[in-house]
Design a protein around this motif. Structure first.
Motif, PDB file in Angstrom:
ATOM      1  N   ILE A 500      10.153  10.029  -1.845  1.00  0.00           N
ATOM      2  CA  ILE A 500       8.907   9.981  -1.088  1.00  0.00           C
ATOM      3  C   ILE A 500       9.251   9.920   0.391  1.00  0.00           C
ATOM      4  N   GLU A 501       8.788  10.875   1.140  1.00  0.00           N
ATOM      5  CA  GLU A 501       9.069  10.917   2.569  1.00  0.00           C
ATOM      6  C   GLU A 501       7.779  11.110   3.350  1.00  0.00           C
ATOM      7  N   GLY A 502       7.707  10.461   4.481  1.00  0.00           N
ATOM      8  CA  GLY A 502       6.624  10.701   5.413  1.00  0.00           C
ATOM      9  C   GLY A 502       5.286  10.131   5.005  1.00  0.00           C
ATOM     10  N   ARG A 503       5.230   9.398   3.899  1.00  0.00           N
ATOM     11  CA  ARG A 503       3.956   8.811   3.497  1.00  0.00           C
ATOM     12  C   ARG A 503       4.144   7.315   3.332  1.00  0.00           C
ATOM     13  N   LYS A 504       3.491   6.544   4.139  1.00  0.00           N
ATOM     14  CA  LYS A 504       3.656   5.103   4.118  1.00  0.00           C
ATOM     15  C   LYS A 504       2.877   4.491   2.967  1.00  0.00           C
ATOM     16  N   MET A 505       3.406   3.401   2.424  1.00  0.00           N
ATOM     17  CA  MET A 505       2.778   2.714   1.310  1.00  0.00           C
ATOM     18  C   MET A 505       2.780   1.221   1.573  1.00  0.00           C
ATOM     19  N   MET A 649     -11.973  -0.244  -8.135  1.00  0.00           N
ATOM     20  CA  MET A 649     -10.522  -0.211  -8.271  1.00  0.00           C
ATOM     21  C   MET A 649     -10.029  -1.581  -8.734  1.00  0.00           C
ATOM     22  N   GLY A 650      -8.848  -1.592  -9.350  1.00  0.00           N
ATOM     23  CA  GLY A 650      -8.292  -2.843  -9.837  1.00  0.00           C
ATOM     24  C   GLY A 650      -6.785  -2.829  -9.875  1.00  0.00           C
ATOM     25  N   SER A 651      -6.219  -3.836 -10.483  1.00  0.00           N
ATOM     26  CA  SER A 651      -4.773  -4.027 -10.543  1.00  0.00           C
ATOM     27  C   SER A 651      -4.062  -2.770 -11.017  1.00  0.00           C
ATOM     28  N   GLY A 652      -3.058  -2.331 -10.248  1.00  0.00           N
ATOM     29  CA  GLY A 652      -2.271  -1.153 -10.594  1.00  0.00           C
ATOM     30  C   GLY A 652      -2.809   0.135 -10.023  1.00  0.00           C
ATOM     31  N   ASP A 653      -4.040   0.128  -9.536  1.00  0.00           N
ATOM     32  CA  ASP A 653      -4.603   1.335  -8.937  1.00  0.00           C
ATOM     33  C   ASP A 653      -4.044   1.544  -7.530  1.00  0.00           C
ATOM     34  N   ASN A 654      -4.119   2.760  -7.056  1.00  0.00           N
ATOM     35  CA  ASN A 654      -3.715   3.056  -5.700  1.00  0.00           C
ATOM     36  C   ASN A 654      -4.526   4.219  -5.170  1.00  0.00           C
ATOM     37  N   PHE A 655      -4.588   4.331  -3.854  1.00  0.00           N
ATOM     38  CA  PHE A 655      -5.434   5.359  -3.252  1.00  0.00           C
ATOM     39  C   PHE A 655      -4.981   5.591  -1.821  1.00  0.00           C
ATOM     40  N   ALA A 656      -5.367   6.742  -1.277  1.00  0.00           N
ATOM     41  CA  ALA A 656      -5.044   7.084   0.103  1.00  0.00           C
ATOM     42  C   ALA A 656      -5.867   6.210   1.043  1.00  0.00           C
ATOM     43  N   PHE A 657      -5.217   5.809   2.163  1.00  0.00           N
ATOM     44  CA  PHE A 657      -5.863   4.868   3.081  1.00  0.00           C
ATOM     45  C   PHE A 657      -5.309   5.076   4.480  1.00  0.00           C
ATOM     46  N   SER A 658      -6.160   4.941   5.494  1.00  0.00           N
ATOM     47  CA  SER A 658      -5.719   5.077   6.875  1.00  0.00           C
ATOM     48  C   SER A 658      -6.694   4.349   7.798  1.00  0.00           C
ATOM     49  N   VAL A 659      -6.187   3.910   8.944  1.00  0.00           N
ATOM     50  CA  VAL A 659      -7.037   3.304   9.962  1.00  0.00           C
ATOM     51  C   VAL A 659      -6.722   3.936  11.307  1.00  0.00           C
ATOM     52  N   LEU A 660      -7.669   3.829  12.237  1.00  0.00           N
ATOM     53  CA  LEU A 660      -7.517   4.345  13.586  1.00  0.00           C
ATOM     54  C   LEU A 660      -8.106   3.312  14.543  1.00  0.00           C
ATOM     55  N   PHE A 724       1.245  18.732 -10.834  1.00  0.00           N
ATOM     56  CA  PHE A 724       0.751  17.360 -10.820  1.00  0.00           C
ATOM     57  C   PHE A 724       1.826  16.480 -10.188  1.00  0.00           C
ATOM     58  N   GLN A 725       1.398  15.480  -9.422  1.00  0.00           N
ATOM     59  CA  GLN A 725       2.340  14.594  -8.741  1.00  0.00           C
ATOM     60  C   GLN A 725       2.329  13.218  -9.422  1.00  0.00           C
ATOM     61  N   VAL A 726       3.530  12.743  -9.791  1.00  0.00           N
ATOM     62  CA  VAL A 726       3.671  11.403 -10.369  1.00  0.00           C
ATOM     63  C   VAL A 726       4.617  10.626  -9.459  1.00  0.00           C
ATOM     64  N   ALA A 727       4.105   9.567  -8.844  1.00  0.00           N
ATOM     65  CA  ALA A 727       4.893   8.812  -7.861  1.00  0.00           C
ATOM     66  C   ALA A 727       5.249   7.433  -8.404  1.00  0.00           C
ATOM     67  N   ASN A 728       6.525   7.068  -8.248  1.00  0.00           N
ATOM     68  CA  ASN A 728       7.010   5.732  -8.592  1.00  0.00           C
ATOM     69  C   ASN A 728       7.203   4.951  -7.296  1.00  0.00           C
ATOM     70  N   PHE A 729       6.326   3.989  -7.041  1.00  0.00           N
ATOM     71  CA  PHE A 729       6.391   3.218  -5.806  1.00  0.00           C
ATOM     72  C   PHE A 729       7.314   2.010  -5.917  1.00  0.00           C
ATOM     73  N   GLY A 730       7.800   1.740  -7.136  1.00  0.00           N
ATOM     74  CA  GLY A 730       8.596   0.540  -7.373  1.00  0.00           C
ATOM     75  C   GLY A 730      10.004   0.634  -6.798  1.00  0.00           C
ATOM     76  N   GLY A 731      10.737  -0.482  -6.957  1.00  0.00           N
ATOM     77  CA  GLY A 731      12.088  -0.559  -6.415  1.00  0.00           C
ATOM     78  C   GLY A 731      13.164  -0.159  -7.388  1.00  0.00           C
ATOM     79  N   SER A 732      12.822   0.327  -8.581  1.00  0.00           N
ATOM     80  CA  SER A 732      13.817   0.773  -9.559  1.00  0.00           C
ATOM     81  C   SER A 732      13.304   2.005 -10.286  1.00  0.00           C
ATOM     82  N   ALA A 733      14.238   2.722 -10.933  1.00  0.00           N
ATOM     83  CA  ALA A 733      13.870   3.941 -11.657  1.00  0.00           C
ATOM     84  C   ALA A 733      12.916   3.608 -12.816  1.00  0.00           C
TER      85      ALA A 733
END
Length: 797
Positions: A500-505, A649-660, A724-733
């Protein structure tokens, strides 16, 4: 369906042979109820973004988002009280002239000793009733099928009979016409029924008399709306104009408007037909009254108060009709609501007392909601599920598709072939979901050809369209066979993993309310969080502008607190607040970017929403508390989940977010500095993929999956590739199981920490139709799964 006043400027000649014999032997078709066969378990409740907002000019557009405060008191009082029903008169002895605007010629004034003579009578002797989830006549299930024609009540006798001749020949199953029993105000081009408050127009009513009489003789029942949400033929806008009001939702609670509306209802229901001698309320030719054509409350006007006023109006108006008329069914006449997945509005309206049937209108074409065929089918299923829960029949009062008769590019979605495909898919979906009736918008007769301005018109000469409609209408009692589905041919499944590059989480904690004490991120005028819009502040530092953001969530809300340091504060409210000191917040989903909010401090908090995205609630539900202490402005924000998304939304969900953060020191329209978490995001592209990601902390792996790219339209035999995109945000495989829905193709993939796998599906389809390419992604350690899909329309090659 909003119909512009263009519909009133017809200039046509009558078709030949319009005096065809009355189909006296035509009776209601006896059909076995498939609703009882399907049962509630066969109805899939599918949530999606779909439906049909409305507007003038022949297109459906969402209600204006103006935020003006409605006035509580009308500025004009009623100018007339409800009148008694018109005294029955003899039917005119001379035939009307054959133009749409002509009326029956006058007859000599009747003396008190004259007895009216009536020479037409309906073939019906029983009324349509509701038996649980079915319509019924005489104890047998009845399925209303046919079409709409909004101006037919105002046309000549020759044109009216031509309609019946044309559609009996083209769609033999036709047994219902949805026409109109409204026309309000003298500005209505021809033959209003209510020219002024409390007044009934004999000229207008005589033509409606004649339409009802011919329908009764020909064995066609009528569904008649009693007013219109849109401004064609007057409708609610005319009542508001009479009352000196501006906002449509005020109609429902205005005493003046309701007096005039009920006056019209009384004039209609107690009207004695000058051709048959039967009062409308005693005529079984009329199947059902609708309160209004597509009544609603505009999205931005929806508050607890305005919605309750609407529900009260539905209940009280339906009860008033029942007081005057115990014979006929009553429905709302409602359409699929905007936003397209907020059918709770429809469910609440239809559960009101004295409502007998559930009304749906579907407009999924690019001229209207543009939700497309696949999501249109989802809307069909969702409304059927609500009707089943309420235990009432469901009918499609309108469905259509706009065309451009000059194009032959099928992928532009404006050809007759594309409309035929949409009709086939929608009708199949209605049969599968157990709809009890279906009416095409809009059946026009041959004497009106070509009527080129009308993009939604369906003419009997288009036999490919009429034959497929007849095929489905003739078999409405049974679900379509299994052969209607599409299967992906020679499917393959592959994947490729990249960091994952260029997208902050950021992981967000479940705080149970409010934000955490530790800032989630900080912004300063440096690096990738800063941009200089006017090119004059390259030396800006944190004392000029900087910000700390705090986050949290619970089952009900997302919480955002911003502490903005700014040496000079200049702010405004409204849609231009972004030009001065303010903050902006945006989210996104796989469905796209939005909603996007702005918040400013002008002594108190101001909230504005520029883009709705998939939000199911209005911006007025967002809580904003602001304050300024020295050089620090604090924004405390509470976003109910449905002000951001269609669902919570609830536990385990994620979504795009930004502030200005917008900074302006001169009180003009030119910002000096901009800070952002994930620029360009809100400030530039306004694409969900350019925003950061918020992950709601919970048990198990932290991951996300969403559709990528792929064609939405193919021709038969053409190979497509969908990703389709499947992203693993965790710290291990983490391993994930991938299954291609509708096939036996599966694959297990391993995604490294902080990495994304692009899953590709390839294949083709052998026949035309509407379908989806879908995969199910499963986390084997927890069993949690997500199903992702691409909607695909397959055209013949």
């Amino acid at each position: 369906m909003p119909e512009s006043d263009e519909g009133e400027r017809l200039s046509v000649v009558d078709g030949e042979g319009s005096s065809g014999g009355a189909d006296g032997d035509r009776t209601d078709r006896d059909r076995v109820s498939r609703r009882h066969l399907l049962g509630a378990s066969g109805l899939a409740l599918v949530t999606s973004l779909a439906g049909c907002p409305g507007g003038g000019g022949g297109t459906d557009t969402p209600e204006s988002t103006a935020t003006g405060t409605p006035t509580d008191e009308p500025t004009a009082s009623p100018t007339a009280s409800p009148t008694d029903s018109a005294t029955p008169t003899a039917r005119p002895t001379d035939a009307p002239t054959d133009t749409p605007t002509d009326t029956p010629e006058d007859t000599p004034t009747e003396t008190e000793t004259d007895t009216p003579t009536y020479d037409m009578e309906p073939v019906f002797d029983e009324f349509v009733s509701a038996d649980g989830t079915d319509f019924a006549v005489g104890g047998e299930s009845f399925y209303p099928v046919g079409g709409n024609h909004p101006q037919l009540r105002k046309q000549s006798e020759s044109q009216q009979t031509t309609w019946f001749d044309d559609w009996f020949e083209s769609v033999e199953s036709t047994n219902v016409l949805r026409a109109t029993a409204f026309g309000t105000g003298r500005e209505t081009p021809t033959d209003p029924l209510q020219p002024s408050p409390g007044e009934a127009s004999e000229q207008g009513f005589e033509k409606l008399d004649r339409l009802i009489a011919h329908a009764g003789e020909r064995g066609v029942r009528l569904i008649l709306p009693l007013t219109n949400y849109w401004d064609w033929m007057g409708g609610i806008p005319q009542y508001l104009d009479w009352a000196g009001l501006d906002n449509k939702h005020e109609f429902y609670s205005s005493d003046s408007c309701q007096e005039w509306y009920r006056s019209h209802i009384e004039n209609v229901l107690t009207r004695t037909n000058t051709y048959t001698g039967i009062e409308y309320r005693n005529d079984p030719t009329i199947m059902m009254w609708e309160l209004c054509n597509e009544p609603s409350v505009g999205f931005e006007a929806r508050t607890d108060e305005t919605l309750q006023a609407f529900y009260d109006w539905v209940r009280e108006s339906a009860a008033y009709i029942k007081e005057l008329d115990s014979n006929h069914l009553v429905s709302t006449g409602m359409a699929d609501p905007y936003p397209w997945d907020s059918e709770e509005l429809n469910r609440r309206a239809h559960e009101q007392d004295a409502i007998d049937a559930y009304s749906v209108h579907l407009w999924a074409d690019p001229e209207h909601s543009d939700i497309g065929i696949a999501r249109g089918k989802d809307r069909i299923e969702s409304h059927a599920a609500h009707a089943s829960d309420l235990g009432m029949p469901v009918y499609m009062g309108e469905f259509g598709w706009s065309i451009d008769r000059l194009t032959d590019d099928r992928k532009e979605k404006y050809t007759i072939d594309y409309r035929n495909l949409a009709f086939r898919e929608f009708l199949s979906a209605m049969r599968s979901a157990g709809y009890d009736g279906s009416l095409v918008w809009d059946f026009r007769h041959s004497a009106e050809w070509p009527l080129s301005w009308n993009k939604q018109a369906v003419f009997p000469r288009w036999d490919q369209t009429t034959s497929l409609v007849e095929e489905h209408y003739a078999n409405i009692t049974t679900p379509p066979g299994d052969g209607t589905g599409l299967t992906l041919q020679s499917p393959s499944l592959s994947s490729q993993t990249t960091p994952i590059e260029g997208r902050k989480m950021i992981a967000v904690s479940n705080t149970g309310g409010g934000t955490t004490d530790e800032a989630a991120f900080s912004l300063a005028p440096e690096g990738d969080t800063y941009t200089d819009p006017d090119g004059t502040s390259s030396s800006a530092d944190s004392s000029d502008v900087s910000a700390d953001f705090y986050l949290g969530y619970d089952a009900d809300n997302l919480y955002v607190t911003a502490e903005v340091t700014d040496d000079t504060h200049e702010a405004m409210s409204g849609s231009n607040m972004w030009q001065q000191d303010s903050i902006q917040v945006a989210v996104g989903t796989s469905g796209g970017y939005g909603p996007e909010y702005g918040i400013s401090h002008t002594g108190s908090g101001n909230v504005h929403r520029w883009l709705d995205g998939s939000a199911a609630q209005a911006a007025s539900n967002v809580e904003a508390s602001t304050s300024r202490d020295g050089s620090v402005t604090t924004y405390d924000l509470t976003f109910p989940w449905k002000t951001l998304f269609a669902e919570s939304m609830g536990s385990g969900d994620n979504f795009a977010f930004s502030v200005l953060v917008n900074d302006n020191d001169e009180a003009d329209s030119n910002r000096n500095n901009i800070l952002g978490w994930t620029l360009p995001g809100i400030n530039g592209s306004k694409q969900a993929g350019d925003l950061g990601v918020l992950v709601l902390e919970g048990e198990g792996a932290v991951w996300n999956a969403q559709p990528g790219t792929g064609p939405s339209d193919l021709t038969t035999g053409e190979t497509g590739t969908w990703t389709f995109q499947v992203a693993n945000f965790g710290g291990s495989a983490q391993e994930f199981d991938i299954a291609l829905d509708g096939t036996d193709v599966t694959k297990t993939i391993e995604i490294e920490a902080q990495s994304t796998a692009t899953v590709s599906v390839e294949g083709s389809f052998e026949k035309q139709g509407s379908t989806e390419v879908a995969i199910t992604v499963t986390d084997p350690t927890t069993g949690d799964s997500q199903t992702l899909s691409h909607d695909v329309t397959v055209l013949s090659s």
